[in-house]
Design an enzyme around this catalytic site. Structure first.
Site, PDB file in Angstrom:
ATOM      1  N   LYS A  52       0.827  -1.210   0.000  1.00 15.35           N
ATOM      2  CA  LYS A  52       0.000   0.000   0.000  1.00 15.35           C
ATOM      3  C   LYS A  52       0.862   1.261   0.000  1.00 15.35           C
ATOM      4  N   THR A 141       0.842 -21.091  10.128  1.00 19.55           N
ATOM      5  CA  THR A 141       2.167 -21.001   9.501  1.00 19.55           C
ATOM      6  C   THR A 141       2.192 -20.168   8.219  1.00 19.55           C
ATOM      7  N   GLY A 142       1.054 -19.591   7.816  1.00 24.98           N
ATOM      8  CA  GLY A 142       1.058 -18.656   6.693  1.00 24.98           C
ATOM      9  C   GLY A 142       1.298 -19.324   5.339  1.00 24.98           C
ATOM     10  N   SER A 143       1.766 -18.515   4.382  1.00 22.55           N
ATOM     11  CA  SER A 143       1.967 -19.005   3.008  1.00 22.55           C
ATOM     12  C   SER A 143       3.228 -18.378   2.437  1.00 22.55           C
ATOM     13  N   GLY A 178       1.408 -13.239 -13.722  1.00 19.79           N
ATOM     14  CA  GLY A 178       0.305 -13.391 -12.796  1.00 19.79           C
ATOM     15  C   GLY A 178      -0.447 -12.091 -12.572  1.00 19.79           C
ATOM     16  N   PRO A 179      -1.593 -11.893 -13.307  1.00 21.92           N
ATOM     17  CA  PRO A 179      -2.404 -10.685 -13.069  1.00 21.92           C
ATOM     18  C   PRO A 179      -3.426 -10.931 -11.962  1.00 21.92           C
ATOM     19  N   ILE A 182      -1.717  -9.644  -6.335  1.00 25.68           N
ATOM     20  CA  ILE A 182      -0.388  -9.058  -6.164  1.00 25.68           C
ATOM     21  C   ILE A 182       0.116  -8.465  -7.482  1.00 25.68           C
ATOM     22  N   GLY A 268       0.518 -16.703  -7.547  1.00 23.55           N
ATOM     23  CA  GLY A 268      -0.191 -17.336  -6.435  1.00 23.55           C
ATOM     24  C   GLY A 268       0.714 -17.635  -5.254  1.00 23.55           C
ATOM     25  N   HIS A 442     -25.757  13.612  -1.851  1.00 23.19           N
ATOM     26  CA  HIS A 442     -25.564  13.962  -3.269  1.00 23.19           C
ATOM     27  C   HIS A 442     -24.509  15.060  -3.359  1.00 23.19           C
TER      28      HIS A 442
HETATM   29  C1  LIG Z   1       2.167  -8.560  -1.363  1.00 27.75           C
HETATM   30  C2  LIG Z   1       0.984  -8.882  -0.478  1.00 27.75           C
HETATM   31  C3  LIG Z   1       0.030  -7.911  -0.244  1.00 27.75           C
HETATM   32  C4  LIG Z   1      -1.048  -8.192   0.585  1.00 27.75           C
HETATM   33  N1  LIG Z   1      -1.980  -7.205   0.786  1.00 27.75           N
HETATM   34  C5  LIG Z   1      -3.038  -7.455   1.578  1.00 27.75           C
HETATM   35  C6  LIG Z   1      -3.990  -6.430   1.835  1.00 27.75           C
HETATM   36  O1  LIG Z   1      -3.875  -5.297   1.369  1.00 27.75           O
HETATM   37  N2  LIG Z   1      -5.045  -6.727   2.626  1.00 27.75           N
HETATM   38  C7  LIG Z   1      -5.211  -7.972   3.178  1.00 27.75           C
HETATM   39  O2  LIG Z   1      -6.195  -8.182   3.889  1.00 27.75           O
HETATM   40  N3  LIG Z   1      -4.323  -8.970   2.947  1.00 27.75           N
HETATM   41  C8  LIG Z   1      -3.237  -8.738   2.175  1.00 27.75           C
HETATM   42  N4  LIG Z   1      -2.312  -9.714   1.970  1.00 27.75           N
HETATM   43  C9  LIG Z   1      -2.532 -11.032   2.600  1.00 27.75           C
HETATM   44  C10 LIG Z   1      -2.102 -11.018   4.083  1.00 27.75           C
HETATM   45  O3  LIG Z   1      -0.803 -10.469   4.179  1.00 27.75           O
HETATM   46  C11 LIG Z   1      -2.113 -12.442   4.619  1.00 27.75           C
HETATM   47  O4  LIG Z   1      -3.397 -13.007   4.435  1.00 27.75           O
HETATM   48  C12 LIG Z   1      -1.784 -12.493   6.109  1.00 27.75           C
HETATM   49  O5  LIG Z   1      -0.577 -11.822   6.356  1.00 27.75           O
HETATM   50  C13 LIG Z   1      -1.664 -13.950   6.575  1.00 27.75           C
HETATM   51  O6  LIG Z   1      -1.327 -14.004   7.948  1.00 27.75           O
HETATM   52  P1  LIG Z   1      -0.856 -15.389   8.585  1.00 27.75           P
HETATM   53  O7  LIG Z   1      -0.781 -15.179  10.071  1.00 27.75           O
HETATM   54  O8  LIG Z   1      -1.691 -16.500   8.085  1.00 27.75           O
HETATM   55  O9  LIG Z   1       0.624 -15.635   7.999  1.00 27.75           O
HETATM   56  P2  LIG Z   1       2.020 -14.922   8.338  1.00 27.75           P
HETATM   57  O10 LIG Z   1       1.886 -13.520   8.776  1.00 27.75           O
HETATM   58  O11 LIG Z   1       2.893 -15.220   7.163  1.00 27.75           O
HETATM   59  O12 LIG Z   1       2.570 -15.740   9.591  1.00 27.75           O
HETATM   60  C14 LIG Z   1       3.005 -17.086   9.502  1.00 27.75           C
HETATM   61  C15 LIG Z   1       4.245 -17.233  10.397  1.00 27.75           C
HETATM   62  O13 LIG Z   1       4.508 -18.619  10.593  1.00 27.75           O
HETATM   63  C16 LIG Z   1       5.923 -18.802  10.622  1.00 27.75           C
HETATM   64  N5  LIG Z   1       6.172 -20.225  10.348  1.00 27.75           N
HETATM   65  C17 LIG Z   1       5.943 -20.898   9.193  1.00 27.75           C
HETATM   66  N6  LIG Z   1       6.224 -22.213   9.354  1.00 27.75           N
HETATM   67  C18 LIG Z   1       6.625 -22.365  10.638  1.00 27.75           C
HETATM   68  C19 LIG Z   1       7.030 -23.498  11.411  1.00 27.75           C
HETATM   69  N7  LIG Z   1       7.039 -24.722  10.906  1.00 27.75           N
HETATM   70  N8  LIG Z   1       7.404 -23.299  12.697  1.00 27.75           N
HETATM   71  C20 LIG Z   1       7.388 -22.038  13.250  1.00 27.75           C
HETATM   72  N9  LIG Z   1       7.010 -20.947  12.562  1.00 27.75           N
HETATM   73  C21 LIG Z   1       6.622 -21.109  11.272  1.00 27.75           C
HETATM   74  C22 LIG Z   1       6.433 -17.840   9.550  1.00 27.75           C
HETATM   75  O14 LIG Z   1       7.797 -17.549   9.752  1.00 27.75           O
HETATM   76  C23 LIG Z   1       5.519 -16.648   9.768  1.00 27.75           C
HETATM   77  O15 LIG Z   1       6.076 -15.698  10.654  1.00 27.75           O
HETATM   78  C24 LIG Z   1      -1.195  -9.468   1.173  1.00 27.75           C
HETATM   79  C25 LIG Z   1      -0.225 -10.451   0.959  1.00 27.75           C
HETATM   80  C26 LIG Z   1       0.858 -10.157   0.141  1.00 27.75           C
HETATM   81  C27 LIG Z   1       1.906 -11.220  -0.070  1.00 27.75           C
HETATM   82  N1  LIG Z   2      -5.372  -6.375  -1.402  1.00 25.01           N
HETATM   83  C1  LIG Z   2      -5.327  -7.589  -0.883  1.00 25.01           C
HETATM   84  O1  LIG Z   2      -6.151  -7.997  -0.076  1.00 25.01           O
HETATM   85  C2  LIG Z   2      -4.212  -8.521  -1.270  1.00 25.01           C
HETATM   86  C3  LIG Z   2      -3.105  -8.053  -1.948  1.00 25.01           C
HETATM   87  C4  LIG Z   2      -2.122  -8.952  -2.332  1.00 25.01           C
HETATM   88  C5  LIG Z   2      -2.268 -10.303  -2.005  1.00 25.01           C
HETATM   89  N2  LIG Z   2      -3.345 -10.725  -1.332  1.00 25.01           N
HETATM   90  C6  LIG Z   2      -3.546 -12.171  -1.045  1.00 25.01           C
HETATM   91  O2  LIG Z   2      -2.453 -12.927  -1.534  1.00 25.01           O
HETATM   92  C7  LIG Z   2      -2.953 -13.992  -2.327  1.00 25.01           C
HETATM   93  C8  LIG Z   2      -1.945 -14.365  -3.371  1.00 25.01           C
HETATM   94  O3  LIG Z   2      -1.862 -13.331  -4.364  1.00 25.01           O
HETATM   95  P1  LIG Z   2      -1.359 -13.658  -5.832  1.00 25.01           P
HETATM   96  O4  LIG Z   2      -1.611 -12.471  -6.663  1.00 25.01           O
HETATM   97  O5  LIG Z   2      -0.005 -14.253  -5.776  1.00 25.01           O
HETATM   98  O6  LIG Z   2      -2.304 -14.863  -6.246  1.00 25.01           O
HETATM   99  P2  LIG Z   2      -3.641 -14.891  -7.111  1.00 25.01           P
HETATM  100  O7  LIG Z   2      -4.172 -16.265  -6.958  1.00 25.01           O
HETATM  101  O8  LIG Z   2      -4.510 -13.739  -6.797  1.00 25.01           O
HETATM  102  O9  LIG Z   2      -3.137 -14.674  -8.610  1.00 25.01           O
HETATM  103  C9  LIG Z   2      -2.253 -15.533  -9.253  1.00 25.01           C
HETATM  104  C10 LIG Z   2      -2.375 -15.254 -10.724  1.00 25.01           C
HETATM  105  O10 LIG Z   2      -1.331 -15.925 -11.414  1.00 25.01           O
HETATM  106  C11 LIG Z   2      -1.865 -16.451 -12.614  1.00 25.01           C
HETATM  107  N3  LIG Z   2      -0.969 -17.490 -13.111  1.00 25.01           N
HETATM  108  C12 LIG Z   2      -0.806 -18.761 -12.652  1.00 25.01           C
HETATM  109  N4  LIG Z   2       0.120 -19.413 -13.388  1.00 25.01           N
HETATM  110  C13 LIG Z   2       0.562 -18.531 -14.324  1.00 25.01           C
HETATM  111  C14 LIG Z   2       1.509 -18.592 -15.383  1.00 25.01           C
HETATM  112  N5  LIG Z   2       2.190 -19.694 -15.629  1.00 25.01           N
HETATM  113  N6  LIG Z   2       1.684 -17.498 -16.145  1.00 25.01           N
HETATM  114  C15 LIG Z   2       1.006 -16.353 -15.922  1.00 25.01           C
HETATM  115  N7  LIG Z   2       0.089 -16.234 -14.932  1.00 25.01           N
HETATM  116  C16 LIG Z   2      -0.121 -17.312 -14.144  1.00 25.01           C
HETATM  117  C17 LIG Z   2      -3.259 -16.923 -12.194  1.00 25.01           C
HETATM  118  O11 LIG Z   2      -4.109 -17.128 -13.283  1.00 25.01           O
HETATM  119  C18 LIG Z   2      -3.693 -15.741 -11.327  1.00 25.01           C
HETATM  120  O12 LIG Z   2      -4.244 -14.718 -12.127  1.00 25.01           O
HETATM  121  C19 LIG Z   2      -4.264 -13.472  -2.886  1.00 25.01           C
HETATM  122  O13 LIG Z   2      -5.134 -14.529  -3.183  1.00 25.01           O
HETATM  123  C20 LIG Z   2      -4.785 -12.604  -1.797  1.00 25.01           C
HETATM  124  O14 LIG Z   2      -5.607 -13.363  -0.947  1.00 25.01           O
HETATM  125  C21 LIG Z   2      -4.329  -9.863  -0.967  1.00 25.01           C
END
Ligand SMILES: Cc1cc2nc3c(=O)[nH]c(=O)nc-3n(C[C@H](O)[C@H](O)[C@H](O)COP(=O)(O)OP(=O)(O)OC[C@H]3O[C@@H](n4cnc5c(N)ncnc54)[C@H](O)[C@@H]3O)c2cc1C
Ligand SMILES: NC(=O)c1ccc[n+]([C@@H]2O[C@H](COP(=O)([O-])OP(=O)(O)OC[C@H]3O[C@@H](n4cnc5c(N)ncnc54)[C@H](O)[C@@H]3O)[C@@H](O)[C@H]2O)c1
Length: 462
Positions: A52, A141-143, A178-179, A182, A268, A442
């Site tokens: 952001k 553990t997130g993604s 990937g459109p 992100i 993704g 309005h």
């Molecule tokens: C570029 C980007 C932009 C985004 N923008 C937005 C947005 O604008 N709005 C929105 O709502 N969402 C947004 N998201 C999504 C949002 O960031 C995630 O949904 C959220 O942070 C997930 O939180 P989490 O706690 O699941 O994971 P995380 O915050 O990733 O926490 C997981 C933690 O687990 C730890 N871990 C993993 N495996 C282990 C293990 N085996 N042992 C111990 N620790 C471990 C990791 O080190 C990490 O610290 C965005 C994501 C990205 C990538």
């Molecule tokens: N504003 C927000 O809330 C925000 C912002 C960023 C991320 N996120 C979270 O992070 C997650 C992951 O984001 P992301 O953008 O990585 O995933 P996404 O699933 O939104 O998009 C992945 C894109 O990659 C494309 N793709 C897959 N294989 C491909 C290939 N070989 N060539 C070209 N395109 C290909 C898919 O068709 C899709 O359009 C989102 O689902 C969202 O939940 C949220």
């Protein structure tokens, strides 16, 4: 090395894990929070917040360029990439240090450093060899980015979001694969900051949109602004020197070669559940490797294991990480008294311009035979015209059998705010009539919602 014993272990100190910790701690003080990496959360360090910040800089550049359309001529616009990235990184670091300070308020003896994996449903093993006997566990553990094998040969020229926010200057060019959410947010922001950007997709997908009419409108609007092909034919991808060379077919089928400084892999994200030893726990795992869990309790089968946030791959956004963390932590804390928790209506907002917002039931999930769609196009909307942001489409869904508003997909100016109004109405299970009975000022963008609701009401009657 001492083994540990606890009522509840939380794996992961991200947004979901921190919330789960506090919720579990309301029921028992024997809770351990285990983190393998750095404190600070994905959201603050490489996700929501730095993205952001970059978008805010891009908006400023865009407004400066667009000012001439209002009769304001501010001279030539210069984007200083080093200053842009300095602001992004320094404010990001402030957000992160706030999160770290909060995390470190948790007593040190309850915070464990190390990567954990299951040895069985009630035993965890840390990477330093310690064992934790845990009566209940929350997986949070997130993604991580899903980096495709096709990017392997590109070395450090292929970057993911984490790398981009370490840049100290803006590059000359970036090809985005990937459109999705992100790719569109970062791709458009880089483009507006003067970086040469081309975005390649597959299968015609764009952002999180599932409504074909909204997707078509988005493709046209974004395609007018930048080089975007949501169903690209990429023939080859290779590294030459410090450049990424892409050969692809353009819209006419001609073979084109273009060179870029970086490739941004935005194809993704994958849940971090593949190295957790889940097979030792007796829980059922689906064909994507994610535990099967109850959406309302976050429990995995009948084991004392709960899963929250991106790890369960259901709705990888921050508000859901928060809700799920609370439910999982509460249930783990008071186990075996497992109860359904409060889930808010689903909401996803994409901070492009125009923004996208998906609320409640998506088009793809509409109930067969009992739905109607109302529509409104922003091109003629007075407030949007005033702002020079008159583009986008609202599509709202309702259930004719009882008049309930189901949700919608919005592409348009300030959709982050319009989306919230729709989410509040969805969460309150309002009818379309009730929503139309609410006040509208309005001239405001919200009257676009009213127009779409009138259309929906008319379609529901028909
Ligand atoms: C570029 C980007 C932009 C985004 N923008 C937005 C947005 O604008 N709005 C929105 O709502 N969402 C947004 N998201 C999504 C949002 O960031 C995630 O949904 C959220 O942070 C997930 O939180 P989490 O706690 O699941 O994971 P995380 O915050 O990733 O926490 C997981 C933690 O687990 C730890 N871990 C993993 N495996 C282990 C293990 N085996 N042992 C111990 N620790 C471990 C990791 O080190 C990490 O610290 C965005 C994501 C990205 C990538
Ligand atoms: N504003 C927000 O809330 C925000 C912002 C960023 C991320 N996120 C979270 O992070 C997650 C992951 O984001 P992301 O953008 O990585 O995933 P996404 O699933 O939104 O998009 C992945 C894109 O990659 C494309 N793709 C897959 N294989 C491909 C290939 N070989 N060539 C070209 N395109 C290909 C898919 O068709 C899709 O359009 C989102 O689902 C969202 O939940 C949220």
């Amino acid at each position: 090395m001492t083994d540990l014993d606890t009522d509840v272990a939380i794996i992961g100190a991200g947004s979901a894990g921190l919330r789960a910790y506090r919720s579990a701690a309301a029921h028992t003080n024997r809770v351990l929070l285990i983190e393998g990496g750095q404190y600070g959360t994905t959201c603050a360090s490489v996700g929501c917040m730095p993205s952001k910040l970059l978008i805010a800089a891009a908006d400023a550049a865009h407004r400066a360029h667009d000012a001439a359309g209002f009769g304001i001529h501010a001279g030539s616009v210069e984007v200083n990439g080093a200053e842009v990235m300095e602001r992004v990184r320094s404010l990001r670091d402030k957000f992160v240090s706030g999160v770290v300070a909060n995390t470190e308020k948790i007593p040190a003896e309850r915070r464990i450093h190390g990567y954990a994996r299951f040895e069985d449903a009630r035993t965890l093993r840390l990477d330093d060899g310690r064992r934790i006997r845990a009566q209940r566990t929350v997986i949070a553990t997130g993604s991580r980015p899903n980096v495709l094998p096709m990017f392997d040969g590109l070395g450090d020229r292929a970057v993911v979001n984490d790398d981009l926010f370490r840049w100290t200057d803006l590059p000359e060019s970036v090809v985005v694969f990937g459109p999705g959410v992100i790719g569109m947010e970062l791709g458009q922001a880089l483009h507006r900051l003067g970086v040469r950007v081309r975005i390649f997709g597959i299968g015609g997908f764009l952002g999180p949109l599932t409504d074909p009419r909204v997707k078509d409108a988005a493709e046209e609007i974004f395609g007018d602004e930048l080089a975007l092909d949501t169903d690209a034919q990429v023939e080859s991808l290779e590294r030459e020197g410090n450049e990424v060379v892409v050969r692809f077919r353009d819209q006419s089928g001609a073979l084109v070669e273009e060179r870029f400084e970086y490739l941004l892999a935005a194809t993704g994200r994958r849940p971090n559940v593949d190295n957790l030893g889940l097979e030792t726990t007796g829980i059922t795992i689906d064909d994507t490797g994610v535990p099967v869990f109850d959406h309302s309790t976050m429990q995995c089968g009948d084991q004392p294991i709960f899963i929250a946030g991106d790890a369960n791959n259901e709705s990888p956004v921050m508000p859901d990480a928060f809700d799920e963390g609370e439910i999982a932590g509460t249930n783990a804390g008071r186990y075996p008294d497992v109860q359904p928790g409060r889930r808010h209506c689903s909401m996803s907002i994409v901070f492009t311009e125009p923004q996208m917002a998906l609320v409640g039931t998506r088009y793809a999930d509409l109930p067969k035979d009992d739905y109607a769609i109302g529509e409104f196009d922003f091109s003629g909307q007075p407030r949007a015209i005033v702002m020079r942001e008159n583009h986008g489409l609202i599509r709202l869904y309702g259930r004719p059998s009882d008049g309930t508003f189901l949700g919608g997909e919005v592409l348009g100016p300030r959709a982050e705010h319009l989306g919230h109004l729709l989410a509040w109405a969805t969460d309150a299970a309002m009818t379309v009539d009730r929503m139309l009975d609410l006040p509208y000022y309005h001239p405001v963008l919200e009257t676009g919602i009213r127009n779409a609701l009138h259309d929906l009401k008319h379609k529901m009657r028909a």
